[in-house]
Design an enzyme around this catalytic site. Sequence first.
Site, PDB file in Angstrom:
ATOM      1  N   ASP A  46       0.772   6.232  18.224  1.00 50.02           N
ATOM      2  CA  ASP A  46      -0.252   6.172  17.181  1.00 50.02           C
ATOM      3  C   ASP A  46       0.100   5.087  16.171  1.00 50.02           C
ATOM      4  O   ASP A  46       1.151   5.131  15.539  1.00 50.02           O
ATOM      5  CB  ASP A  46      -0.348   7.525  16.482  1.00 50.02           C
ATOM      6  CG  ASP A  46      -1.398   7.527  15.383  1.00 50.02           C
ATOM      7  OD1 ASP A  46      -2.578   7.691  15.703  1.00 50.02           O
ATOM      8  OD2 ASP A  46      -1.015   7.359  14.199  1.00 50.02           O
ATOM      9  N   TYR A  51      -0.845  -0.244   9.232  1.00 52.23           N
ATOM     10  CA  TYR A  51       0.604  -0.074   9.367  1.00 52.23           C
ATOM     11  C   TYR A  51       1.303  -1.417   9.553  1.00 52.23           C
ATOM     12  O   TYR A  51       2.532  -1.497   9.495  1.00 52.23           O
ATOM     13  CB  TYR A  51       0.956   0.821  10.562  1.00 52.23           C
ATOM     14  CG  TYR A  51       0.431   2.233  10.498  1.00 52.23           C
ATOM     15  CD1 TYR A  51      -0.143   2.751   9.357  1.00 52.23           C
ATOM     16  CD2 TYR A  51       0.533   3.067  11.616  1.00 52.23           C
ATOM     17  CE1 TYR A  51      -0.629   4.055   9.318  1.00 52.23           C
ATOM     18  CE2 TYR A  51       0.052   4.373  11.587  1.00 52.23           C
ATOM     19  CZ  TYR A  51      -0.526   4.853  10.436  1.00 52.23           C
ATOM     20  OH  TYR A  51      -0.997   6.140  10.410  1.00 52.23           O
ATOM     21  N   LYS A  76      -6.471   2.407  14.268  1.00 54.75           N
ATOM     22  CA  LYS A  76      -7.445   2.884  13.283  1.00 54.75           C
ATOM     23  C   LYS A  76      -8.117   1.725  12.555  1.00 54.75           C
ATOM     24  O   LYS A  76      -7.492   0.708  12.268  1.00 54.75           O
ATOM     25  CB  LYS A  76      -6.753   3.795  12.260  1.00 54.75           C
ATOM     26  CG  LYS A  76      -5.974   4.949  12.872  1.00 54.75           C
ATOM     27  CD  LYS A  76      -5.294   5.787  11.804  1.00 54.75           C
ATOM     28  CE  LYS A  76      -4.360   6.809  12.412  1.00 54.75           C
ATOM     29  NZ  LYS A  76      -3.102   6.190  12.909  1.00 54.75           N
ATOM     30  N   HIS A 109     -10.104   5.257   9.880  1.00 56.60           N
ATOM     31  CA  HIS A 109      -8.920   5.742   9.169  1.00 56.60           C
ATOM     32  C   HIS A 109      -9.256   6.719   8.029  1.00 56.60           C
ATOM     33  O   HIS A 109      -8.599   7.747   7.872  1.00 56.60           O
ATOM     34  CB  HIS A 109      -8.123   4.558   8.629  1.00 56.60           C
ATOM     35  CG  HIS A 109      -6.668   4.855   8.446  1.00 56.60           C
ATOM     36  ND1 HIS A 109      -5.706   3.877   8.444  1.00 56.60           N
ATOM     37  CD2 HIS A 109      -6.000   6.010   8.266  1.00 56.60           C
ATOM     38  CE1 HIS A 109      -4.518   4.415   8.273  1.00 56.60           C
ATOM     39  NE2 HIS A 109      -4.669   5.720   8.155  1.00 56.60           N
TER      40      HIS A 109
END
Length: 282
Positions: A46, A51, A76, A109
Site C-alpha cells: 500500500d 508518500y 491513492k 485518499h
Amino acid sequence: MNQEKFELNDGSALPKIGLGTVGIKGAAGVNSMLTAVDGNGYRLIDTSTNYLNEGAVGEAVRRAEVPREQLIISSKLPGKTHDYEKAVKMIQESLYRIGLDYFDKYLIHWPLPMQDKYVEAWQALIDAKKFGLIKTIGVSNFLEEHLDRLIDETGVTPATNQIERHPYFNNKALVEANRKRGIVTEAWSPFGREINDVLDNPKIKEIADKYEKSPAQVIVRWNLQNGVLVIPKSATSAHQKENLDVYDFELSQADLEAIDSLDKGEEGRVEGQHPNEYEEYV
C-alpha cells in the site's frame, strides 16, 4: 505463506494483511519491501502519491523474485487532483512514476467535502478502471454520507474503504456502515503510530501474554476477527514476520470486547484528522 483473503464486491480478492509503506523510501525502502515480498510472503503493498515513494515501490516490484501478477500494488489519489481531468492524468502520471502498466488497487485518499469534488474524482477512477489502468477501485477516509453520495450519483460502490482504526479509535460505526454496503474495511495505522502508547497498553499486553503473542499480533487478530483488512507498516523483517503470524490463534469474545472498550472516541484519532474537516490539498 498463503494468506487468507477477503472477497470484494467486484469479484476480486485481497490478502487480509498488507504492507504499509509510509516513510519507507529510497534504497533502504526498496530493500525493506523486497524482504517483505520475497522473504516474508507479503503480496499487498500500500502506497500513495503523497508518500513520495512510488518510485521505490516500483523498483521493489521490478527486483522482486515474485512475479508481478502475484503482487497487488495499491496507491491513492491526492487531494489537489479531484477534478476529473486532473485525476485521470494523475493516475497516468503515478503509473509512469512507479513504472507499472496498471494499479491493482487505487483509492481516493480523502473525501475533502469542503472542496466537494469527490464524486467527480470517483468518476475518474471508474473510467480509469474501464481504461485498464486500475483493477479495483475504492476510497479512503470516507464517511457514510460520502459513500452513499458516490453510490447514488454513479451507481458504483467502492470495493474498499481504508480508514483510521486502532484500539483507541475503533471506528466501529463506520466499519459496520461499510459492511452494510458490501465494502471491505481496511485499517490504516492499526498500531496508532508512534503518537500513542497502544502497543504498551496494559490490557492489550495482558491479552497478548494470555495467547503467548505480541501486542501487535493481538491488534492484527482483533481486526481480522472484525472482518477488517490490516495494513501495518513495518520496515524490519522481524516485525513483518510477526504481523503475518496471526492465523494460529483466535481471540475470545471477551477479549474482543475488552479491546473495543479502550476506544477514546474522537480524542483517540492519531492526528485529529476528521474526514469532514481535514483538507489534504497537497
